[in-house]
Motif scaffolding. Structure first.
Motif, short mmCIF file in Angstrom:
data_model
loop_
_atom_site.label_atom_id
_atom_site.label_comp_id
_atom_site.label_asym_id
_atom_site.label_seq_id
_atom_site.Cartn_x
_atom_site.Cartn_y
_atom_site.Cartn_z
N LYS A 29 -5.26 14.71 12.03
CA LYS A 29 -4.91 15.22 10.41
C LYS A 29 -5.81 14.19 9.78
CE LYS A 29 -2.02 16.46 7.00
NZ LYS A 29 -0.91 17.26 6.25
N LYS A 30 -6.44 14.69 8.65
CA LYS A 30 -7.91 14.28 8.49
C LYS A 30 -7.11 14.57 6.87
CE LYS A 30 -12.46 13.07 7.29
NZ LYS A 30 -13.85 12.79 7.83
N SER A 31 -6.77 13.54 5.71
CA SER A 31 -7.09 12.84 4.68
C SER A 31 -8.20 12.16 3.75
CB SER A 31 -5.17 13.28 4.29
OG SER A 31 -5.39 11.82 4.14
N THR A 32 -7.34 12.26 2.81
CA THR A 32 -8.27 11.21 2.11
C THR A 32 -7.48 9.72 1.96
OG1 THR A 32 -7.25 11.32 -0.97
CG2 THR A 32 -9.46 13.35 0.49
N GLU A 33 -6.92 10.07 2.06
CA GLU A 33 -5.47 8.59 1.70
C GLU A 33 -5.56 7.66 3.17
OE1 GLU A 33 -5.10 7.08 -0.31
OE2 GLU A 33 -4.92 8.75 -2.07
N PRO A 34 -4.85 6.69 3.88
CA PRO A 34 -4.89 5.52 2.29
C PRO A 34 -6.82 5.42 1.56
CG PRO A 34 -5.03 4.63 4.19
CD PRO A 34 -5.71 6.04 4.73
N LEU A 35 -7.84 5.38 2.27
CA LEU A 35 -8.43 4.59 1.77
C LEU A 35 -9.04 5.43 0.74
CD1 LEU A 35 -11.13 3.09 3.03
CD2 LEU A 35 -12.69 5.44 3.29
N ALA A 36 -8.58 6.07 -0.67
CA ALA A 36 -8.66 6.33 -1.79
C ALA A 36 -7.94 5.39 -2.77
CB ALA A 36 -8.45 8.14 -2.30
N THR A 37 -6.60 5.35 -1.74
CA THR A 37 -5.96 4.49 -3.09
C THR A 37 -6.58 3.26 -2.76
OG1 THR A 37 -3.81 5.85 -2.73
CG2 THR A 37 -3.57 3.98 -3.23
N LEU A 38 -6.95 2.89 -2.06
CA LEU A 38 -7.53 1.35 -1.06
C LEU A 38 -8.02 0.66 -2.51
CD1 LEU A 38 -6.93 0.74 2.58
CD2 LEU A 38 -5.99 0.04 0.81
N GLY A 54 1.66 11.98 -8.98
CA GLY A 54 1.22 13.59 -9.52
C GLY A 54 -0.38 12.94 -9.44
N SER A 55 -1.15 12.20 -8.90
CA SER A 55 -2.58 11.92 -8.60
C SER A 55 -2.43 11.68 -7.39
CB SER A 55 -2.56 10.45 -9.49
OG SER A 55 -2.12 9.92 -8.43
N ALA A 56 -1.68 12.50 -6.98
CA ALA A 56 -2.44 12.53 -5.00
C ALA A 56 -1.41 13.83 -4.51
CB ALA A 56 -2.19 11.15 -4.00
N GLY A 57 -2.07 14.28 -3.59
CA GLY A 57 -1.06 14.46 -2.39
C GLY A 57 -0.02 14.76 -1.82
N LEU A 103 0.81 -0.96 0.25
CA LEU A 103 -0.06 -0.02 -0.27
C LEU A 103 1.41 1.56 -0.77
CD1 LEU A 103 -2.70 1.61 0.57
CD2 LEU A 103 -2.46 1.02 2.94
N ASN A 104 1.55 1.25 0.59
CA ASN A 104 3.25 2.59 1.17
C ASN A 104 3.54 2.68 -0.61
OD1 ASN A 104 2.05 3.32 3.65
ND2 ASN A 104 3.87 1.92 4.58
N ASN A 105 3.90 0.93 -1.57
CA ASN A 105 4.49 2.00 -2.71
C ASN A 105 3.56 2.26 -3.89
OD1 ASN A 105 7.12 0.53 -2.09
ND2 ASN A 105 6.08 -1.43 -2.42
N ARG A 106 1.94 1.99 -3.32
CA ARG A 106 0.62 2.35 -4.29
C ARG A 106 0.90 4.45 -3.90
NH1 ARG A 106 -2.33 -1.69 -6.65
NH2 ARG A 106 -1.98 -3.78 -6.16
N LEU A 107 1.28 3.79 -2.78
CA LEU A 107 0.53 5.98 -2.01
C LEU A 107 1.93 6.62 -2.74
CD1 LEU A 107 -0.51 5.16 1.24
CD2 LEU A 107 -2.09 6.52 -0.62
N ARG A 108 3.01 5.79 -2.51
CA ARG A 108 4.44 6.59 -2.70
C ARG A 108 4.25 6.82 -5.10
NH1 ARG A 108 7.22 2.79 -1.31
NH2 ARG A 108 7.82 3.91 0.15
N SER A 109 3.85 5.83 -5.31
CA SER A 109 3.87 5.71 -7.13
C SER A 109 2.72 7.61 -7.41
CB SER A 109 3.32 4.68 -7.37
OG SER A 109 3.00 4.53 -8.78
#
Length: 334
Positions: free
Chosen positions: A282-291, A220-223, A209-215
């Motif tokens: 702190k709240k964000s859209t991740e990692p739920l959006a990537t999952l 440029g598709s994530a914050g 999951l961390n690799n996908r978030l990093r990618s």
């Protein structure tokens, strides 16, 4: 009892961490070894916070009213109207620890001075045991004297009471739209869990999951980039070994000589988007959006698996049933 007889011959899985969450939705603590009970890990989610109108307080949703920073001993008289609001930080920042040798639950909060100590064999209960229905479970609970309730009300900045579970049993109930409400595990005793006794997470799955978030960040598709550890998902058990998501295919497993049944994947919600930075939530859209982009199954976003502890004799397991970090995990892939 379901025990595992087959495993991949070249793969070694091991238990890397054990975490207990005594109070539902509050912080947990990790240990090198911990006893099992008929409800899962001993004392896990044995306590719960409830508003004065009966709503359960969780990180997902807290029901409360505006109150001063410190709540007086007569706070019950001042908050008759309770309105729903999304307010999660206070519960996430409450830390807990149980000293089994002393028989004490320790609780701390940045909102409160001093560490609260609750004796597990306490005489500080305020009333007789009573029944409470929650998530298709009927619980026998007992509350505490005002001093403890005031401490927690200050910790979450909302009037509330602390309840302890003494026993539970499954019952079928009808939801608001006429469907049966139920926990996924209907065969065993549960404390204040949503679906099952245990949540298991794999380090390899978190790494993927961390690799996908990093990618996503690089493309440029994530914050801003975030690096997750397994505890973002509030697991009881973290394992290592094998390939990412191997655990999806397990029907049962043994940890040491203790047997567990898999109840399937854990459905994730926006609660996993909450992280703590410099003492603040702190709240964000991740990692739920990537999952959601690759782990969605029949409308559910699955990550980690739910487990039930299989025991033959409750009296025997109270004596010698412990889990310990470093034990080998033997999955059944059938």
């Amino acid at each position: 009892m379901l025990c595992c007889e087959r495993r991949l011959p070249t793969t070694v899985f091991r238990l890397k961490s054990i975490t207990i969450y005594p109070i539902k939705s509050c912080g947990g603590f990790s240990v090198e070894g911990w006893p099992l009970s008929c409800t899962g890990l001993l004392r896990d989610r044995e306590w719960i916070l409830k508003s004065l109108t009966g709503e359960i307080l969780t990180q997902k949703k807290i029901f409360g009213c505006h109150v001063p920073t410190l709540i007086s001993p007569t706070y019950h008289q001042h908050c008759q109207e309770i309105t729903p609001s999304i307010a999660v930080p206070e519960m996430r920042l409450i830390s807990t620890f149980i000293d089994l040798s002393q028989g004490i639950l320790f609780v701390e909060s940045p909102r409160c001075e001093g560490k609260l100590q609750i004796n597990l064999e306490s005489d500080s209960y305020c009333c007789h045991k009573e029944a409470m229905d929650l998530q298709a479970q009927r619980y026998e609970v007992q509350g505490y004297h005002n001093e403890i309730n005031i401490w927690f009300s200050n910790a979450v900045a909302r009037p509330c009471t602390l309840l302890r579970c003494y026993s539970s049993q499954y019952y079928s109930c009808m939801g608001k739209i006429g469907t049966a409400g139920m926990c996924r595990d209907v065969e065993t005793r549960l404390n204040f869990v949503n679906e099952a006794q245990f949540l298991l997470i794999s380090e390899e799955s978190v790494s993927d999951l961390n690799n996908r978030l990093r990618s996503n960040v690089q493309n440029g598709s994530a914050g801003p980039q975030i690096q997750l550890d397994p505890f973002r998902f509030r697991p009881n058990l973290v394992i290592s070994g094998g390939e990412p998501y191997d655990e999806d295919g397990w029907r049962s497993l043994k940890i040491g000589d203790k047997c567990f049944t898999s109840l399937g994947g854990c459905n994730r919600c926006q609660m996993i988007n909450l992280g703590i930075e410099t003492g603040r939530v702190k709240k964000s859209t991740e990692p739920l959006a990537t999952l959601a982009s690759y782990r969605r199954v029949k409308g559910k976003i699955l990550f980690g698996i739910l487990l039930r502890y299989e025991i033959d004799n409750e009296e025997q397991q109270e004596v010698d049933s412990w889990l310990r970090v470093g034990q080998e995990v033997f999955p059944n892939f059938d």
